[in-house]
Design a protein around this motif. Structure first.
Motif, PDB file in Angstrom:
ATOM      1  N   THR A 245       0.818  -1.213   0.000  1.00 29.52           N
ATOM      2  CA  THR A 245       0.000   0.000   0.000  1.00 29.52           C
ATOM      3  C   THR A 245       0.855   1.268   0.000  1.00 29.52           C
ATOM      4  N   GLY A 246       2.058   1.153  -0.529  1.00 27.35           N
ATOM      5  CA  GLY A 246       2.879   2.334  -0.777  1.00 27.35           C
ATOM      6  C   GLY A 246       3.605   2.926   0.397  1.00 27.35           C
ATOM      7  N   ALA A 247       3.698   2.215   1.527  1.00 26.78           N
ATOM      8  CA  ALA A 247       4.401   2.740   2.698  1.00 26.78           C
ATOM      9  C   ALA A 247       5.760   2.060   2.845  1.00 26.78           C
ATOM     10  N   PRO A 248       6.772   2.798   3.315  1.00 26.99           N
ATOM     11  CA  PRO A 248       8.092   2.189   3.523  1.00 26.99           C
ATOM     12  C   PRO A 248       8.112   1.338   4.784  1.00 26.99           C
ATOM     13  N   ASP A 249       9.170   0.582   4.956  1.00 25.86           N
ATOM     14  CA  ASP A 249       9.294  -0.292   6.112  1.00 25.86           C
ATOM     15  C   ASP A 249       9.849   0.473   7.303  1.00 25.86           C
ATOM     16  N   ASP A 250       8.967   0.791   8.237  1.00 26.81           N
ATOM     17  CA  ASP A 250       9.376   1.389   9.500  1.00 26.81           C
ATOM     18  C   ASP A 250       8.893   0.538  10.657  1.00 26.81           C
ATOM     19  N   GLY A 251       8.885  -0.781  10.432  1.00 24.34           N
ATOM     20  CA  GLY A 251       8.442  -1.682  11.481  1.00 24.34           C
ATOM     21  C   GLY A 251       6.947  -1.591  11.686  1.00 24.34           C
ATOM     22  N   GLU A 252       6.521  -1.446  12.920  1.00 25.90           N
ATOM     23  CA  GLU A 252       5.092  -1.462  13.227  1.00 25.90           C
ATOM     24  C   GLU A 252       4.416  -0.102  13.089  1.00 25.90           C
ATOM     25  N   THR A 349       7.566  -0.381  -2.268  1.00 27.53           N
ATOM     26  CA  THR A 349       8.561   0.478  -1.609  1.00 27.53           C
ATOM     27  C   THR A 349       9.797  -0.288  -1.131  1.00 27.53           C
ATOM     28  N   SER A 350      10.047  -1.440  -1.729  1.00 17.40           N
ATOM     29  CA  SER A 350      11.175  -2.265  -1.284  1.00 17.40           C
ATOM     30  C   SER A 350      12.499  -1.517  -1.304  1.00 17.40           C
ATOM     31  N   PHE A 351      12.638  -0.564  -2.237  1.00 17.67           N
ATOM     32  CA  PHE A 351      13.913   0.126  -2.396  1.00 17.67           C
ATOM     33  C   PHE A 351      13.871   1.574  -1.917  1.00 17.67           C
ATOM     34  N   TRP A 352      12.948   1.857  -1.008  1.00 19.03           N
ATOM     35  CA  TRP A 352      12.899   3.197  -0.409  1.00 19.03           C
ATOM     36  C   TRP A 352      14.179   3.395   0.398  1.00 19.03           C
ATOM     37  N   LYS A 486      12.538   2.450  -8.452  1.00 19.66           N
ATOM     38  CA  LYS A 486      13.933   2.693  -8.063  1.00 19.66           C
ATOM     39  C   LYS A 486      14.044   3.624  -6.854  1.00 19.66           C
ATOM     40  N   GLU A 487      15.217   3.588  -6.218  1.00 19.49           N
ATOM     41  CA  GLU A 487      15.467   4.438  -5.054  1.00 19.49           C
ATOM     42  C   GLU A 487      15.200   5.906  -5.362  1.00 19.49           C
ATOM     43  N   SER A 488      15.546   6.347  -6.568  1.00 19.13           N
ATOM     44  CA  SER A 488      15.418   7.760  -6.930  1.00 19.13           C
ATOM     45  C   SER A 488      13.964   8.236  -6.950  1.00 19.13           C
ATOM     46  N   GLU A 489      13.024   7.304  -6.911  1.00 22.11           N
ATOM     47  CA  GLU A 489      11.612   7.674  -6.922  1.00 22.11           C
ATOM     48  C   GLU A 489      11.103   8.023  -5.524  1.00 22.11           C
ATOM     49  N   PHE A 490      11.974   7.880  -4.517  1.00 24.52           N
ATOM     50  CA  PHE A 490      11.569   8.144  -3.143  1.00 24.52           C
ATOM     51  C   PHE A 490      12.552   9.098  -2.468  1.00 24.52           C
TER      52      PHE A 490
END
Length: 571
Positions: A245-252, A349-352, A486-490
């Motif tokens: 759903t478009g969110a980066p990984d910040d845990g919980e 967002t795997s590559f955020w 890609k990373e550059s998109e974030f």
């Protein structure tokens, strides 16, 4: 809880410790550079520093490949440093294990406790490493360079208690090991259809199962299997909700990029719809009914059987099962990685980018008998010589250097590394030491102009099977990362990752997070397994339980930790 990178962006499978030493010496040992000459800073050179010494070592990560330092690389490490590690790896709940050790007053000499390091700091169990690094660790200082400020513990306590070992300095991620995974045989038979949304993923599995309900032995093929055993719940069940759903990984927690305000990520309405889709998959008979009851070993064995068509997991979490398939030559049963989201309005967002992540790593206890020897041991691992040894192995045994100075893995060795990885790692130790010591990241080159690590595009492609290359070609890609945003998109997150921020033991958030986890681990499976018409009722009950447990207080406390981290790293 992190993925990978987050754990991953990588999981400890260390193997350390003399035999074959003469052979190592003749081949140049682990020396770096085209001429085989080691780093000028590697090792201390003092005879006393090579006297045999054993340190006790504790890690929160399990390590089935530990060989008591009897692999080929471990023997060279002992030859170069005199160090042997007597290791203990957590089983069961690693956080609980760390808490018991921290409160016991009896500490291992070297500690790798991830976010539980706060318990050791609060107990006065670990020492400030600032002076040791400054006086005895030139390679560590060189490696971290301008990132040294990120090693500070907190705004109130600028001590360095941990040398980061879970994230490589200067790291560029070339390998897409997450997303939603499908066996190559599935997409091939269907003509390599577009796999972009959960509906595409579902359709591929449904169509293939309709044609092939069983394997060649009459056993039922499985649409999607999840790994919900203990902390794996985060990786395979709950983290995908924010990735999809478009969110980066910040845990919980979901962290607002502008205000740094934290939201318990399950409260996001879009994530409810992701879990509704899982509920639908279960109702359709496409979700493994054992998903929430199977143990980790059963999950990996099921993957190794070749019957699981799709996975929602990180490669490092299911790699053992896939390695077994490769060892048997069943490459069509291995997996490709796709940037699947709930719908095309979202981007995976795997590559955020997070920037360099400090936090998880190695600490030295106050009862360590020789902190200087310990820091010199870690400094050797950080040297150019040590880095090449840990990643590439022994010159002329595992890799060669041509007349132009280019370093290459010997083909037969690389084939074993890729296709018989478990046995290969146990025998050689290559790739097993990254989270024992600080290291350079993927894409960083050493003074000889070669990459420090084995993960760069050309090397990755060399390790692909013909079946995998065929799938990638069909999708117009060279590596799986080519399919992902890609990373550059974030925008780079100035706090790194919220899961990486230690929570002080006396912070109420520790208790609140445990309450919220208990509720979530009970209610999310209940919602997924409910009858579709009951999903909304179960989800509403879940949210009410979170409210009563103090979820908004937890959000406030997490927000403050994030703001403190931004301030600490910006100074």
């Amino acid at each position: 809880m992190a993925v990978k990178k987050k754990w991953p962006a990588v999981l400890l499978t260390a193997a350390l410790s003399v035999g074959l030493l003469a052979g190592c010496g003749e081949s140049g040992g682990g020396n770096a550079g085209p001429s085989g000459s080691g780093s000028a800073e590697a090792g201390s050179g003092a005879a006393d520093d090579l006297k045999p010494i054993t340190f006790t070592f504790y890690s929160e990560d399990p390590n089935p490949n530990w060989t008591n330092m009897q692999d080929e690389i471990g023997k060279v490490i002992t030859e170069k440093t005199g160090v042997i590690l007597n290791a203990e790896f957590a089983v069961g709940d690693p956080v609980q294990k760390s808490a018991l050790i921290a409160s016991s007053g009896k500490y291992p000499d070297i500690i790798s406790a991830k976010n539980s390091i706060n318990k050791f700091v609060d107990a006065g169990a670990v020492i400030d490493l600032t002076e040791l690094i400054d006086q005895h660790a030139p390679n560590i200082k060189k490696l971290f360079g301008d990132q040294m400020n990120r090693l500070r513990y907190s705004n109130d306590d600028p001590s360095i208690y941990v040398i980061p070992t879970y994230d490589g300095v200067g790291n560029t991620i070339f390998e897409a090991g997450g997303g939603f995974s499908l066996q190559h045989r599935v997409v091939k038979e269907l003509g390599y259809p577009k796999i972009r949304t959960v509906q595409d993923f579902e359709n591929a599995i449904k169509q293939y199962l309709a044609k092939h309900p069983t394997d060649e032995n009459g056993n039922k093929n499985i649409g999607v299997s999840l790994n919900a055993d203990d902390w794996h719940m985060y990786i395979s069940v709950t983290n995908p909700a924010f990735f999809a759903t478009g969110a980066p990984d910040d845990g919980e927690y979901y962290i607002d990029m502008n205000t740094y305000e934290a939201t318990y990520h399950y409260l996001r309405p879009e994530e409810k719809e992701y879990f509704r889709w899982l509920n639908h998959m279960n109702a359709e008979g496409l979700l493994d009914p054992d998903s929430f009851v199977q143990k980790y070993d059963q999950y990996k064995a099921k993957i190794a059987s070749g019957r699981v068509l799709g996975l929602i997991d990180q490669l490092w979490d299911y790699a053992d099962g896939e390695k077994a398939l490769k060892a048997e030559g069943k490459f069509e049963y291995t997996y490709g990685h796709y940037p699947v989201t709930l719908n095309e309005n979202y981007k995976d967002t795997s590559f955020w980018p997070t920037g360099f992540l400090a936090g998880y790593g190695i600490a030295i206890s106050k009862t360590n008998p020789d902190p200087v020897r310990t820091i010199k041991f870690l400094d050797y691992l950080a040297s150019d010589e040590g880095q090449v040894l840990l990643n590439w192995g022994i010159k002329d045994k595992h890799y060669t250097v041509d007349a132009n100075g280019k370093r290459s893995m010997i083909k037969e060795v690389n084939d074993r590394r890729v296709n018989d990885a478990t046995n290969f790692q146990k025998e050689t130790g290559i790739g097993n030491y990254n989270t024992i010591g600080p290291h350079y990241g993927d894409g960083v080159k050493d003074p000889s102009g070669n990459y420090y690590t084995l993960r760069f595009p050309e090397q990755l492609v060399e390790g692909y099977s013909d079946v995998e290359k065929e799938a990638l070609k069909a999708y117009g890609a060279t590596t799986w990362k080519d399919l992902f945003p890609k990373e550059s998109e974030f925008k780079v997150k100035p706090w790194g990752a919220a899961w990486n921020i230690p929570v002080p033991s006396d912070n109420e958030l520790t208790v609140l997070d445990e309450k919220l986890k208990t509720i979530t681990w009970k209610m999310v499976p209940k919602a997924v397994l409910a009858k579709p018409e009951e999903f909304d009722r179960v989800w509403d009950d879940y949210l009410q339980q979170l409210e009563k447990a103090g979820v908004h207080k937890a959000e406030e406390l997490r927000t403050q930790l994030v703001k403190d981290r931004v301030k600490l790293w910006s100074e």
